[in-house]
Scaffold this motif. Structure first.
Motif, PDB file in Angstrom:
ATOM      1  N   LEU A 249     -11.377   0.252  13.030  1.00 24.18           N
ATOM      2  CA  LEU A 249     -10.877  -1.233  13.110  1.00 24.18           C
ATOM      3  C   LEU A 249     -11.116  -1.729  11.638  1.00 24.18           C
ATOM      4  CD1 LEU A 249      -9.719  -2.762  15.425  1.00 24.18           C
ATOM      5  CD2 LEU A 249     -12.158  -3.747  15.587  1.00 24.18           C
ATOM      6  N   ALA A 250     -12.222  -1.632  11.107  1.00 21.87           N
ATOM      7  CA  ALA A 250     -12.467  -2.121  10.034  1.00 21.87           C
ATOM      8  C   ALA A 250     -11.513  -1.876   8.667  1.00 21.87           C
ATOM      9  CB  ALA A 250     -13.944  -2.166   9.368  1.00 21.87           C
ATOM     10  N   PHE A 251     -11.089  -0.490   8.810  1.00 24.25           N
ATOM     11  CA  PHE A 251     -10.041   0.012   7.886  1.00 24.25           C
ATOM     12  C   PHE A 251      -8.733  -0.712   8.161  1.00 24.25           C
ATOM     13  CE2 PHE A 251     -12.887   3.174   6.506  1.00 24.25           C
ATOM     14  CZ  PHE A 251     -12.569   3.716   5.113  1.00 24.25           C
ATOM     15  N   ALA A 252      -8.328  -0.886   9.319  1.00 27.08           N
ATOM     16  CA  ALA A 252      -7.192  -1.710   9.643  1.00 27.08           C
ATOM     17  C   ALA A 252      -7.059  -2.857   9.194  1.00 27.08           C
ATOM     18  CB  ALA A 252      -6.833  -1.380  11.318  1.00 27.08           C
ATOM     19  N   ALA A 253      -8.239  -3.547   9.414  1.00 27.58           N
ATOM     20  CA  ALA A 253      -8.388  -5.019   8.972  1.00 27.58           C
ATOM     21  C   ALA A 253      -8.104  -5.043   7.430  1.00 27.58           C
ATOM     22  CB  ALA A 253      -9.560  -5.533   9.496  1.00 27.58           C
ATOM     23  N   GLN A 254      -8.470  -4.211   6.814  1.00 29.03           N
ATOM     24  CA  GLN A 254      -8.691  -4.456   5.453  1.00 29.03           C
ATOM     25  C   GLN A 254      -6.919  -4.218   4.858  1.00 29.03           C
ATOM     26  OE1 GLN A 254      -9.531  -1.336   2.365  1.00 29.03           O
ATOM     27  NE2 GLN A 254     -10.624  -2.889   1.213  1.00 29.03           N
ATOM     28  N   GLY A 255      -6.455  -3.013   5.582  1.00 29.01           N
ATOM     29  CA  GLY A 255      -4.884  -2.876   5.271  1.00 29.01           C
ATOM     30  C   GLY A 255      -4.198  -3.963   5.597  1.00 29.01           C
ATOM     31  N   MET A 256      -4.452  -4.716   6.821  1.00 27.73           N
ATOM     32  CA  MET A 256      -3.726  -5.936   7.094  1.00 27.73           C
ATOM     33  C   MET A 256      -4.066  -7.090   5.983  1.00 27.73           C
ATOM     34  SD  MET A 256      -4.023  -8.200  10.491  1.00 27.73           S
ATOM     35  CE  MET A 256      -2.655  -7.380  11.356  1.00 27.73           C
ATOM     36  N   SER A 257      -5.161  -7.256   5.587  1.00 27.34           N
ATOM     37  CA  SER A 257      -5.677  -8.146   4.382  1.00 27.34           C
ATOM     38  C   SER A 257      -4.550  -7.905   3.108  1.00 27.34           C
ATOM     39  CB  SER A 257      -6.881  -8.379   4.227  1.00 27.34           C
ATOM     40  OG  SER A 257      -7.575  -7.139   3.460  1.00 27.34           O
ATOM     41  N   VAL A 258      -4.635  -6.852   2.712  1.00 32.18           N
ATOM     42  CA  VAL A 258      -4.184  -6.293   1.448  1.00 32.18           C
ATOM     43  C   VAL A 258      -2.587  -6.602   1.560  1.00 32.18           C
ATOM     44  CG1 VAL A 258      -3.446  -4.656  -0.295  1.00 32.18           C
ATOM     45  CG2 VAL A 258      -5.831  -4.744   0.795  1.00 32.18           C
ATOM     46  N   ALA A 259      -2.089  -6.195   2.821  1.00 39.64           N
ATOM     47  CA  ALA A 259      -0.592  -6.299   2.768  1.00 39.64           C
ATOM     48  C   ALA A 259      -0.068  -7.982   2.983  1.00 39.64           C
ATOM     49  CB  ALA A 259      -0.040  -5.601   4.052  1.00 39.64           C
TER      50      ALA A 259
ATOM     51  N   ALA B 230       6.516  -2.344   3.883  1.00 44.35           N
ATOM     52  CA  ALA B 230       6.501  -1.942   5.241  1.00 44.35           C
ATOM     53  C   ALA B 230       6.625  -0.370   5.384  1.00 44.35           C
ATOM     54  CB  ALA B 230       7.167  -2.684   6.229  1.00 44.35           C
ATOM     55  N   ALA B 231       7.743  -0.121   4.709  1.00 47.00           N
ATOM     56  CA  ALA B 231       8.214   1.451   4.618  1.00 47.00           C
ATOM     57  C   ALA B 231       7.262   2.296   4.010  1.00 47.00           C
ATOM     58  CB  ALA B 231       9.492   1.714   3.972  1.00 47.00           C
ATOM     59  N   TYR B 232       6.519   1.708   2.814  1.00 41.56           N
ATOM     60  CA  TYR B 232       5.653   2.522   2.073  1.00 41.56           C
ATOM     61  C   TYR B 232       4.352   2.622   3.036  1.00 41.56           C
ATOM     62  CZ  TYR B 232       1.870   3.077  -1.363  1.00 41.56           C
ATOM     63  OH  TYR B 232       0.820   3.636  -1.985  1.00 41.56           O
TER      64      TYR B 232
ATOM     65  N   GLY C 192      -1.456  -2.325   7.583  1.00 38.92           N
ATOM     66  CA  GLY C 192      -0.526  -3.076   6.478  1.00 38.92           C
ATOM     67  C   GLY C 192       1.147  -3.149   6.821  1.00 38.92           C
ATOM     68  N   VAL C 193       1.320  -2.194   7.819  1.00 37.26           N
ATOM     69  CA  VAL C 193       2.798  -2.244   8.257  1.00 37.26           C
ATOM     70  C   VAL C 193       2.775  -3.333   9.109  1.00 37.26           C
ATOM     71  CG1 VAL C 193       4.472  -1.090   9.906  1.00 37.26           C
ATOM     72  CG2 VAL C 193       3.144   0.360   8.365  1.00 37.26           C
ATOM     73  N   LEU C 194       1.909  -3.796   9.966  1.00 43.43           N
ATOM     74  CA  LEU C 194       1.951  -4.860  11.072  1.00 43.43           C
ATOM     75  C   LEU C 194       1.965  -6.130  10.170  1.00 43.43           C
ATOM     76  CD1 LEU C 194      -0.639  -3.678  13.616  1.00 43.43           C
ATOM     77  CD2 LEU C 194       1.941  -3.558  13.762  1.00 43.43           C
ATOM     78  N   ALA C 195       0.930  -6.149   9.013  1.00 42.30           N
ATOM     79  CA  ALA C 195       0.971  -7.421   8.296  1.00 42.30           C
ATOM     80  C   ALA C 195       2.459  -7.747   7.578  1.00 42.30           C
ATOM     81  CB  ALA C 195       0.059  -7.331   7.119  1.00 42.30           C
ATOM     82  N   ALA C 196       3.243  -6.436   7.000  1.00 42.53           N
ATOM     83  CA  ALA C 196       4.201  -6.884   6.434  1.00 42.53           C
ATOM     84  C   ALA C 196       5.357  -7.216   7.354  1.00 42.53           C
ATOM     85  CB  ALA C 196       4.663  -5.188   5.721  1.00 42.53           C
ATOM     86  N   LEU C 197       5.411  -6.750   8.560  1.00 40.20           N
ATOM     87  CA  LEU C 197       6.349  -6.995   9.505  1.00 40.20           C
ATOM     88  C   LEU C 197       6.207  -8.497   9.905  1.00 40.20           C
ATOM     89  CD1 LEU C 197       6.492  -3.721  11.543  1.00 40.20           C
ATOM     90  CD2 LEU C 197       8.342  -4.510   9.900  1.00 40.20           C
ATOM     91  N   LEU C 198       5.071  -8.805  10.010  1.00 40.90           N
ATOM     92  CA  LEU C 198       4.666 -10.109  10.419  1.00 40.90           C
ATOM     93  C   LEU C 198       5.353 -11.185   9.394  1.00 40.90           C
ATOM     94  CD1 LEU C 198       3.376 -12.152  12.150  1.00 40.90           C
ATOM     95  CD2 LEU C 198       1.211 -11.958  11.211  1.00 40.90           C
TER      96      LEU C 198
ATOM     97  N   VAL D 209      -1.631 -10.174   1.449  1.00 41.83           N
ATOM     98  CA  VAL D 209      -1.555 -10.805   0.143  1.00 41.83           C
ATOM     99  C   VAL D 209      -0.440 -10.480  -0.610  1.00 41.83           C
ATOM    100  CG1 VAL D 209      -2.662 -10.753  -2.107  1.00 41.83           C
ATOM    101  CG2 VAL D 209      -4.108 -11.218  -0.120  1.00 41.83           C
ATOM    102  N   TYR D 210      -0.131  -9.111  -0.823  1.00 37.74           N
ATOM    103  CA  TYR D 210       0.940  -8.620  -1.661  1.00 37.74           C
ATOM    104  C   TYR D 210       2.300  -8.952  -0.852  1.00 37.74           C
ATOM    105  CZ  TYR D 210      -2.229  -5.900  -4.165  1.00 37.74           C
ATOM    106  OH  TYR D 210      -3.387  -5.517  -5.172  1.00 37.74           O
ATOM    107  N   THR D 211       2.640  -9.154   0.209  1.00 35.63           N
ATOM    108  CA  THR D 211       3.993  -9.433   0.616  1.00 35.63           C
ATOM    109  C   THR D 211       4.352 -10.741   0.669  1.00 35.63           C
ATOM    110  OG1 THR D 211       3.061  -9.174   3.041  1.00 35.63           O
ATOM    111  CG2 THR D 211       3.899  -7.080   2.278  1.00 35.63           C
ATOM    112  N   THR D 212       3.361 -11.626   0.774  1.00 31.63           N
ATOM    113  CA  THR D 212       3.607 -12.900   0.494  1.00 31.63           C
ATOM    114  C   THR D 212       3.643 -13.659  -0.756  1.00 31.63           C
ATOM    115  OG1 THR D 212       1.353 -13.617   0.712  1.00 31.63           O
ATOM    116  CG2 THR D 212       2.457 -13.698   2.779  1.00 31.63           C
ATOM    117  N   VAL D 213       3.526 -12.620  -1.885  1.00 28.95           N
ATOM    118  CA  VAL D 213       3.672 -13.171  -3.370  1.00 28.95           C
ATOM    119  C   VAL D 213       4.921 -13.790  -3.564  1.00 28.95           C
ATOM    120  CG1 VAL D 213       3.849 -12.264  -5.751  1.00 28.95           C
ATOM    121  CG2 VAL D 213       2.002 -11.568  -4.233  1.00 28.95           C
TER     122      VAL D 213
END
Length: 396
Positions: free
Chosen positions: A26-36, A256-258, A155-161, A38-42
């Protein structure tokens, strides 16, 4: 967690081991979401605050530099409070940083928010990887791939969001606030679970010089991996937007594809290691990464670039977890120290990839920014022989 007798706790029950694995996943998933997040909203943050390309590049490089410093804060926190408490604190801090990024009224505020994010992300890195290494030792087989699968799913979920928020013309702050809320929920839900008594104390003697030489090959491979990762993660949205004329809705789809490619790769890596061996998996992944990056660099349109980014994710996904797991096995009693030092190569790769790609992109040479890492990926082949098998498995 149910109460157990001291004797049973020393042995370590499967329920404790499984609970620790679920919490860490769960913590790994949360980190992936946080990184995505940041980067996808640049692109959206850049356009909203009218940041110059050079300032955007410098800011993202600054995130990587502060993350390197954050890894040493995380190491200190792990030694004092343990990895689970470190994970909780880092997640709460990241949630605050994401909220500040989304609602920053000006340049100074958003830069401070990105710096705060970098420090917390570095600390979280050490916490989750230290815990993951301990859990893999408890299982006696490769499980690191499953943790990074969860990272990629987040990361995928965050990018799609991010893409969905842009599609609905919602302010970037709203999407980041939602993702910050998810991180807070994860932080609250994390629990500490007992692992087998074979786990050793966190305070360890200094690493000997010979071990540093054994860490170096993993560090170089990790550096190359994160040059590739930062080039795709930090700049793919900008690349689609500026070079391939994609809309703000479409721009996050390469990320998201990555990450979708990494989900597939990481979901299968543990079984592949058991079937064909670590070295064969690493060599194949390096070639896949090189081919995918070449596809991104030469893509005539954004759909092709999105597909190629997915191929890059498929290959790159397995390299970091196998690298971290192999390095941690060099000194099981001081895994957190090894991983904190190894993180320096991680962030050096992020800085190098982010800076070079950003500078090339600001001069209109984004395609070259993807062609250069393709050549570096081939160098991973030379380091593959240093990778080791987890306990209980053998090379074929």
């Amino acid at each position: 967690m149910s109460v157990s007798t001291p004797g049973r706790a020393r042995i370590g029950r499967p329920a404790d081991r499984a609970g620790a694995r679920r919490a860490t996943t769960l913590a790994f998933a949360a980190q992936g979401m946080s990184v995505a997040a940041v980067y996808t909203t640049v692109p959206a943050v850049t356009e909203h605050l009218r940041l110059s390309p050079l300032l955007t590049t410098a800011t993202l490089v600054g995130v990587a530099l502060t993350a390197g410093a954050g890894s040493f804060l995380g190491l200190a926190a792990v030694r004092v409070a343990g990895p689970v408490a470190t994970m909780r604190g880092a997640l709460v801090t990241i949630a605050v940083a994401l909220t500040l990024v989304g609602w920053a009224p000006g340049t100074a505020t958003v830069i401070c928010a990105y710096v705060l994010f970098g420090l917390a992300a570095g600390a979280l890195d050490v916490g989750i990887n230290t815990r993951g290494a301990a859990i893999e030792r408890a299982y006696g087989r490769s499980v690191f791939g499953s943790f990074y699968t969860a990272w990629s799913v987040g990361g995928v979920l965050a990018a799609l969001l991010t893409a969905g928020a842009a599609r609905l013309d919602r302010p970037v702050g709203e999407g980041l606030a939602v993702q910050a809320g998810v991180l807070l929920v994860v932080a609250v839900c994390l629990r500490t679970h007992t692992l087998p008594a074979a786990q050793v104390p966190y305070a360890q003697p200094p690493l000997e010089r010979g071990l540093w030489l054994r860490i170096l090959p993993f560090g170089l491979v990790l550096l190359i991996v994160y040059v590739v990762d930062s080039t795709v993660s930090a700049w793919s949205s900008v690349y689609l937007r500026q070079t391939l004329d994609a809309s703000l809705t479409v721009a996050p789809l390469a990320y998201a594809a990555y990450q979708a490619g990494t989900v597939v790769g990481r979901a299968t890596v543990d079984r592949l290691v058991q079937r064909v061996g670590t070295v064969a998996v690493v060599r194949t992944a390096a070639l896949v990464v090189a081919g995918g990056l070449a596809g991104v660099a030469t893509a005539p349109s954004w759909p092709i670039a999105v597909l190629a980014a997915g191929v890059v994710g498929l290959g790159a996904s397995v390299l970091a977890p196998l690298c971290l797991a192999s390095a941690a096995r060099l000194r099981p009693g001081a895994a957190e120290t090894v991983l904190a030092r190894l993180n320096l190569f991680n962030y050096a790769g992020v800085v190098t990839g982010g800076a070079v790609s950003g500078l090339l992109g600001s001069t209109g040479e984004f395609r070259l920014a993807y062609a250069l890492p393709a050549a570096l990926a081939v160098l991973v082949l030379a380091g593959a022989r240093h990778f080791t098998q987890p306990p209980g498995t053998s090379e074929t």
